[in-house]
Motif scaffolding. Sequence first.
Motif, PDB file in Angstrom:
ATOM      1  N   SER A  54       0.592  -1.081   0.261  1.00 55.18           N
ATOM      2  CA  SER A  54      -0.211   0.041   0.049  1.00 55.18           C
ATOM      3  C   SER A  54       0.608   1.112  -0.120  1.00 55.18           C
ATOM      4  O   SER A  54       2.142   1.469   0.916  1.00 55.18           O
ATOM      5  N   SER A  55       0.151   2.454  -0.829  1.00 56.49           N
ATOM      6  CA  SER A  55       1.108   3.376  -0.561  1.00 56.49           C
ATOM      7  C   SER A  55       0.666   4.748   0.694  1.00 56.49           C
ATOM      8  O   SER A  55       1.117   5.397   0.350  1.00 56.49           O
ATOM      9  N   ALA A  56      -0.709   3.974   0.912  1.00 56.04           N
ATOM     10  CA  ALA A  56      -1.585   4.611   1.838  1.00 56.04           C
ATOM     11  C   ALA A  56       0.160   4.799   3.385  1.00 56.04           C
ATOM     12  O   ALA A  56       0.955   3.774   3.728  1.00 56.04           O
ATOM     13  N   GLU A 152      15.775   7.340 -10.611  1.00 55.35           N
ATOM     14  CA  GLU A 152      15.327   6.742 -12.069  1.00 55.35           C
ATOM     15  C   GLU A 152      14.021   7.164 -11.571  1.00 55.35           C
ATOM     16  O   GLU A 152      12.861   7.047 -12.398  1.00 55.35           O
ATOM     17  N   THR A 153      13.899   5.758 -10.474  1.00 58.13           N
ATOM     18  CA  THR A 153      12.111   5.448  -9.824  1.00 58.13           C
ATOM     19  C   THR A 153      11.469   6.449  -9.142  1.00 58.13           C
ATOM     20  O   THR A 153      10.304   6.455  -9.292  1.00 58.13           O
ATOM     21  N   VAL A 154      11.993   7.202  -8.106  1.00 58.18           N
ATOM     22  CA  VAL A 154      11.167   8.334  -7.886  1.00 58.18           C
ATOM     23  C   VAL A 154      11.035   9.557  -8.640  1.00 58.18           C
ATOM     24  O   VAL A 154       9.848  10.128  -8.693  1.00 58.18           O
ATOM     25  N   ALA A 155      11.891   9.486  -9.708  1.00 61.46           N
ATOM     26  CA  ALA A 155      11.326  10.229 -10.612  1.00 61.46           C
ATOM     27  C   ALA A 155      10.183  10.356 -12.013  1.00 61.46           C
ATOM     28  O   ALA A 155       9.438  10.850 -11.777  1.00 61.46           O
ATOM     29  N   THR A 156      10.554   9.079 -12.570  1.00 58.17           N
ATOM     30  CA  THR A 156       9.513   8.119 -12.877  1.00 58.17           C
ATOM     31  C   THR A 156       8.477   8.126 -11.939  1.00 58.17           C
ATOM     32  O   THR A 156       6.953   8.839 -12.829  1.00 58.17           O
ATOM     33  N   TYR A 165       3.562   9.159  -5.272  1.00 57.31           N
ATOM     34  CA  TYR A 165       4.862  10.665  -4.814  1.00 57.31           C
ATOM     35  C   TYR A 165       4.734  10.969  -4.024  1.00 57.31           C
ATOM     36  O   TYR A 165       5.448  11.060  -3.071  1.00 57.31           O
ATOM     37  N   MET A 166       2.964  11.908  -4.080  1.00 55.98           N
ATOM     38  CA  MET A 166       3.027  12.384  -3.062  1.00 55.98           C
ATOM     39  C   MET A 166       3.117  12.022  -1.315  1.00 55.98           C
ATOM     40  O   MET A 166       2.808  12.282  -0.482  1.00 55.98           O
ATOM     41  N   LYS A 171       5.178   9.904   3.831  1.00 55.97           N
ATOM     42  CA  LYS A 171       5.541   8.556   4.414  1.00 55.97           C
ATOM     43  C   LYS A 171       7.401   8.933   4.740  1.00 55.97           C
ATOM     44  O   LYS A 171       7.441   8.623   5.513  1.00 55.97           O
ATOM     45  N   SER A 172       7.680   9.753   4.283  1.00 53.14           N
ATOM     46  CA  SER A 172       9.229   9.952   4.062  1.00 53.14           C
ATOM     47  C   SER A 172       9.388  10.688   5.444  1.00 53.14           C
ATOM     48  O   SER A 172      10.223  10.679   5.797  1.00 53.14           O
ATOM     49  N   LEU A 173       8.830  11.531   5.679  1.00 56.02           N
ATOM     50  CA  LEU A 173       8.205  13.026   6.237  1.00 56.02           C
ATOM     51  C   LEU A 173       8.149  12.347   7.754  1.00 56.02           C
ATOM     52  O   LEU A 173       8.778  12.263   8.542  1.00 56.02           O
ATOM     53  N   ILE A 174       6.905  11.327   7.295  1.00 56.71           N
ATOM     54  CA  ILE A 174       6.971  10.483   8.854  1.00 56.71           C
ATOM     55  C   ILE A 174       7.607   9.330   9.912  1.00 56.71           C
ATOM     56  O   ILE A 174       8.074   9.680  10.542  1.00 56.71           O
TER      57      ILE A 174
END
Length: 190
Positions: A54-56, A152-156, A165-166, A171-174
């Motif tokens: 999940s991207s959640a 490249e994965t993140v840019a794609t 992405y958002m 998730k990265s901020l948490i």
Amino acid sequence: MSKKNRPPQFPQGPKPANISESTAQEKLPNAQRNSHPVVNQNPVIPSPQNLGNSSAVQPEQMSLTAHQHIQEYLKAATKANIEKEDLNAVLRLSQHLRVFGLLSAVGYLNQSNSQENNETRKRTVPVWGLLLGQMLGTTNASNALERRELMETVATMARQNPAEYMATWRKSLILAEQWNFWARAYTKGE
């Protein structure tokens, strides 16, 4: 337009018996207007199968995940404790994610104009590469090829699926807050 020809500001019509009750009802969402509350009949229960896919953002898992990432860094760096420079790198990553974003952070890992004797970069890149790589599901991102693939994965993702992405950035901020906590916890007291 003169005052006489203007329509009244408050329309004159039949008033409900209890004005305050009708006004309060209008402010409630549809689910709360009914006398019977709406209950979700199919709640989503997190399972090991849908946690990783999940991207959640699941805040209850973030501390455990961040702890695992810090443990992986210690194992990869063959260290028992986080050193002061490593802690500074984790704190810088957190700040960079807040100010510039995830794409910029993985871009920093791939800067080609970096100086050879830049001590800050020598300490930052291994920490950032491992933590960001772990978060995004790669193993380490320790060498230039893996860091390039990570970027490249993140840019794609940012280009083709902005919503994902958002969510990943959130998730990265948490995770960054939890990385800070665990990095401090594993810092050797001086």
